[in-house]
Design a protein around this motif. Sequence first.
Motif, PDB file in Angstrom:
ATOM      1  N   UNK A  62      -6.316   0.899  11.461  1.00 31.78           N
ATOM      2  CA  UNK A  62      -5.486   2.108  11.461  1.00 31.78           C
ATOM      3  C   UNK A  62      -4.040   1.778  11.100  1.00 31.78           C
ATOM      4  N   UNK A  63      -3.573   0.608  11.482  1.00 28.23           N
ATOM      5  CA  UNK A  63      -2.221   0.205  11.090  1.00 28.23           C
ATOM      6  C   UNK A  63      -2.137   0.016   9.577  1.00 28.23           C
ATOM      7  N   UNK A  64      -3.155  -0.615   8.999  1.00 31.02           N
ATOM      8  CA  UNK A  64      -3.171  -0.776   7.541  1.00 31.02           C
ATOM      9  C   UNK A  64      -3.285   0.576   6.837  1.00 31.02           C
ATOM     10  N   UNK A  65      -4.082   1.480   7.401  1.00 31.72           N
ATOM     11  CA  UNK A  65      -4.210   2.817   6.826  1.00 31.72           C
ATOM     12  C   UNK A  65      -2.881   3.553   6.873  1.00 31.72           C
ATOM     13  N   UNK A  66      -2.132   3.405   7.971  1.00 31.82           N
ATOM     14  CA  UNK A  66      -0.834   4.056   8.094  1.00 31.82           C
ATOM     15  C   UNK A  66       0.122   3.563   7.013  1.00 31.82           C
ATOM     16  N   UNK A  67       0.126   2.263   6.757  1.00 33.30           N
ATOM     17  CA  UNK A  67       1.001   1.713   5.713  1.00 33.30           C
ATOM     18  C   UNK A  67       0.590   2.244   4.342  1.00 33.30           C
ATOM     19  N   UNK A  68      -0.701   2.246   4.050  1.00 30.56           N
ATOM     20  CA  UNK A  68      -1.175   2.754   2.760  1.00 30.56           C
ATOM     21  C   UNK A  68      -0.864   4.237   2.603  1.00 30.56           C
ATOM     22  N   UNK A  69      -1.017   5.000   3.657  1.00 29.41           N
ATOM     23  CA  UNK A  69      -0.721   6.427   3.597  1.00 29.41           C
ATOM     24  C   UNK A  69       0.772   6.652   3.394  1.00 29.41           C
ATOM     25  N   UNK A  70       1.612   5.863   4.042  1.00 30.00           N
ATOM     26  CA  UNK A  70       3.052   5.998   3.868  1.00 30.00           C
ATOM     27  C   UNK A  70       3.453   5.691   2.428  1.00 30.00           C
ATOM     28  N   UNK A  71       2.854   4.667   1.832  1.00 32.80           N
ATOM     29  CA  UNK A  71       3.153   4.340   0.436  1.00 32.80           C
ATOM     30  C   UNK A  71       2.766   5.494  -0.486  1.00 32.80           C
ATOM     31  N   UNK A  72       1.601   6.094  -0.250  1.00 36.03           N
ATOM     32  CA  UNK A  72       1.168   7.219  -1.081  1.00 36.03           C
ATOM     33  C   UNK A  72       2.079   8.427  -0.923  1.00 36.03           C
ATOM     34  N   UNK A  73       2.498   8.735   0.293  1.00 36.24           N
ATOM     35  CA  UNK A  73       3.378   9.880   0.513  1.00 36.24           C
ATOM     36  C   UNK A  73       4.754   9.635  -0.111  1.00 36.24           C
TER      37      UNK A  73
END
Length: 140
Positions: A62-73
């Motif tokens: 979930x931490x990795x997903x949060x970073x990937x989602x932040x990059x996309x946003x």
Amino acid sequence: VQAAVAAVFAALLLLALSGCASGASRSFAVLKFCSVVFLASGLMLVDNSSFEAFGLATSGASALFFVAQAVLVIDFGYSWNERWYANSLSARRQHPRSGLERRWQALIIASAALLVLAAAAGAAALVTELPGRTPAAIVA
């Protein structure tokens, strides 16, 4: 239920990587739904202590997903801003003294202000929904 969904997604990922992506994505929709129900029912019989490793793995994921989602946003925000600023420059070149350039710039600022207000409202909702937690603890 989360472990059942993870198992179904892992099976779909395995099918996609093995070259059966079209079959995995389009076929057997009812089977995919029912497999989550059946796996969740079966996993109710398993002791909870056996899911500790699953909990640790999903916490890290979930931490990795949060970073990937932040990059996309952030990428979406930059692309949106560049497109609207290009529209502003195009309006200045094609229609000088018409005020269209200022309108585009005002829209950029208004949308940024709206997003900041939405972020503040979301943070306030998190603080009120999670009593006893500080904003720094919610983010961490």
